[in-house]
Write an enzyme that holds these catalytic residues in place. Structure first.
Site, PDB file in Angstrom:
ATOM      1  N   THR A   1       0.819  -1.215   0.000  1.00 29.48           N
ATOM      2  CA  THR A   1       0.000   0.000   0.000  1.00 29.48           C
ATOM      3  C   THR A   1       0.854   1.266   0.000  1.00 29.48           C
ATOM      4  OG1 THR A   1      -1.367  -1.296   1.483  1.00 29.48           O
ATOM      5  CG2 THR A   1      -2.046   0.959   1.090  1.00 29.48           C
ATOM      6  N   VAL A   2       1.773   1.366   0.941  1.00 27.84           N
ATOM      7  CA  VAL A   2       2.567   2.589   1.065  1.00 27.84           C
ATOM      8  C   VAL A   2       3.547   2.706  -0.108  1.00 27.84           C
ATOM      9  CG1 VAL A   2       4.150   3.909   2.518  1.00 27.84           C
ATOM     10  CG2 VAL A   2       2.339   2.550   3.568  1.00 27.84           C
TER      11      VAL A   2
ATOM     12  N   LYS B   1       3.719   4.259  19.039  1.00 36.04           N
ATOM     13  CA  LYS B   1       3.800   5.650  18.595  1.00 36.04           C
ATOM     14  C   LYS B   1       4.131   6.590  19.755  1.00 36.04           C
ATOM     15  CE  LYS B   1       0.618   4.792  14.765  1.00 36.04           C
ATOM     16  NZ  LYS B   1      -0.819   4.691  14.425  1.00 36.04           N
TER      17      LYS B   1
END
Lengths: 410, 410
Positions: free
Chosen positions: A12-13, A203
């Protein structure tokens, strides 16, 4: 002379990176100082990617990339800890600059890889590893370079924010909302990392390094996801004027660092309460800027690819200026973590049964928990406390077996 | 070896810079690569600033700074076009790097000064010139380096946003709200530049350069402030589910650039509608990131000083790496401006009198203006149109003398 780069992974990326380079060549050359060309891509299945084989050399063997002296930047988009870590290490040791979007890797082996990059005078950038659609790491390292951050609060997982929005606004159950998220591509087939809060925890580990200069591990703090969150509590929070969001928080409390990922109640009129569905947001409190909020898409091929490209462009610009080898964040400081006595918040408490007010009152009095509101709903009991320490909360959980959920009120 | 800098002006922002350097020395040294020391400051009145005379050499003569070879960075915080322009030009010609927070100067003489900086291989940075509390220019030049921006919308004047918030929420009149803003320091004694939209116009000129690569002048577009805005229209907008904000907009419409500063109606549920009082916000739409919103304080000593310091740190870092002389934004492109036929929005129209529906209907029909809603209130008439071109709007204004106000609906 164009800068040649290689992609590890064409999912995808990776496809997003391809598309951006194709569409915005002229601007990229202006902003980076050089034309950027994808020379090679490492893929598992050559046949699957035949459509791009005319433009890019495809290979299943990493050595083809590692030993190609023309390739100056390796972009790791495979995910997972291994062999991503080994590939990046080898690239750095071969004098290549690296861009990665791999939050698990950077949260786990970040220090080691950063040291390796410095040793080899190479760049290692990873803006896409946190909130791909919000340029937060670069902003923290440049625009907060002389500011003192006191708190960072983030809605940093699009999957869970989508699920919570659907539960809160459309009255869906957790399972229905998860299914809808999966159908729309906002949740993976196995959503464990998202719904248990692990993705947000990675994150917040990276954000803590940039905001507070301090290295922590996901084993250093409490992580609670939304997989045990009940619709009942979302509704109760709503009747009291709150929205429940999964919040990653890192906060300086009297010189120590408090870090947590957990569902929290936010007042309806807070801007963060209006961040819905797959959107991410980060709220930063600091000495000079007061409160600043950054919001953008939480995921998506192009959004994450854009952050990857910001890094590729920065590294290209460094290459042109011969200044590769600076750390992505220079800020470094050691902070102790808070103990459970030092962290205080008001809490929303949800008890399984309709406890007698007398029993509860006695217990709260014994534990010195001041109560703001108490009510019985559907044979259950909801309590909103004034500020209490996490230690008090832990004591309460031990002494009252009916306490089912406790959420901070921010 | 510390980097020595000089401040031109020691007012609100200058004092903020002093405070930040004093409080955050250690972090600044880590993030910039060097200690940063304010060696000299240009002031009008030496006596007024005696409190800092021990730490900083004060002077009333710019030559003392210009001819000091130790000073590597000149920070212009005087405001106004002259002598700021001359001082900056002389600094650049003397090989000094420059930081300025002067939006009027950069919007008016930006190209000339940028060319002069390039010629002298010096840095010229001005992140603080737009929305001091939001690091927007640096973000546009790095994180949007490979993205294609289609629209930028900003609440970029804190004074007017404060006035509009007070009028809308507390029901104050324009004069009362302005007085309150002045008492709180959110508006200057002479608020002309703010309330007429000129301040926002300067900012949108600079933003257009960064977002679209295109140089425009404040004479190229329509600027309407809030000084003619009536409480009546704020209230009518509210009853229809809208908030009125002063919006600076720059938008790519079919390859041409539309720029305007004007009061606009935003739907209540838009995040931008929740940006209140002196807070600023920028909403950027782009190919890769979709919609991103950045919000922070619109003014204030430390917020603006923080942006100034981001620039000082970036220039110091360049100095350490010997890479001064790169433009702040590399993006450059020529775009034509839109004609009035090419820009279409739905409009809120406010007529002075209760016009007969028949008269209005005939006129609208003749001008081919499709109507979404029409109503009479207090002997006045409010009309909400479907999308119409600015040309249609101009024709309407010529043919109907009772049209008092027209605001875009975003």
């Amino acid at each position: 002379m164009a800068i040649k780069i290689a992609l590890l992974g064409l999912g995808t990326v990776g496809s997003g990176v391809l598309k951006i380079i194709k569409n915005n060549q002229k601007k990229i050359k202006q902003t980076s100082g050089e034309e950027i060309v994808i020379k090679k891509a490492l893929v598992r299945n050559l046949k699957k990617h035949q459509n791009v084989a005319k433009e890019i050399e495809l290979t299943t063997n990493y050595d083809d990339i590692l030993h190609d002296a023309e390739i100056k930047i390796v972009v790791e988009l495979m995910g997972g800890l291994h062999p991503a870590k080994e590939y990046i290490s080898e690239a750095l040791n071969a004098g290549k600059n690296v861009v990665t979007a791999n939050k698990g890797l950077m949260a786990t082996f970040g220090s080691e890889l950063i040291a390796l990059a410095a040793k080899n005078k190479c760049d290692l950038m990873y803006d896409a590893s946190v909130a791909g659609g919000i340029p937060i790491l670069r902003t923290l390292s440049t625009s907060y370079a002389s500011d003192k951050i006191s708190e960072i609060q983030g809605i940093i997982n699009g999957t869970t924010n989508y699920i919570l929005s659907q539960m809160g606004e459309k009255g869906l159950s957790y399972d229905e909302a998860l299914k809808s998220a999966q159908e729309l591509g906002f949740a993976e087939a196995d959503p464990t990392n998202d719904v248990t809060g692990k993705d947000a925890a990675y994150k917040i580990v990276i954000l803590s390094k940039f905001a507070f200069g301090t290295k922590i591990s996901i084993n250093d703090f409490t992580i609670e996801g939304i997989n045990h969150l009940q619709k009942f509590d979302i509704e109760q929070a709503q009747t009291m004027g709150y929205v429940i969001k999964l919040i990653g928080i890192a906060k300086n409390i009297a010189g120590k660092l408090f870090v947590e990922v957990a569902p929290c109640l936010l007042p309806n009129n807070a801007i963060m309460s209006h961040i819905k569905n797959e959107i991410n947001a980060l709220q930063i409190k600091s000495q000079s800027l007061g409160t600043a909020i950054f919001t953008g898409p939480g995921a998506g091929s192009l959004a994450t690819a854009n952050s990857v490209m910001s890094d590729v462009i920065a590294e290209t610009s460094n290459f042109v200026k011969k200044t590769n080898g600076q750390p992505f964040s220079n800020f470094s400081r050691t902070m102790k973590l808070t103990s459970s006595e030092e962290v205080k918040y008001p809490y929303y408490l949800s008890f399984e049964t309709e406890e007698t007010l007398l029993d509860l009152s006695e217990l709260f009095s014994k534990l010195e928990i001041p109560v703001r509101e108490i009510k019985h709903v559907d044979e259950k009991t909801i309590v909103v406390t004034e500020e209490i320490s996490r230690r008090q909360l832990q004591d309460l959980a031990i002494q009252d077996k009916y306490l089912r959920a406790s959420y901070k009120i921010l």
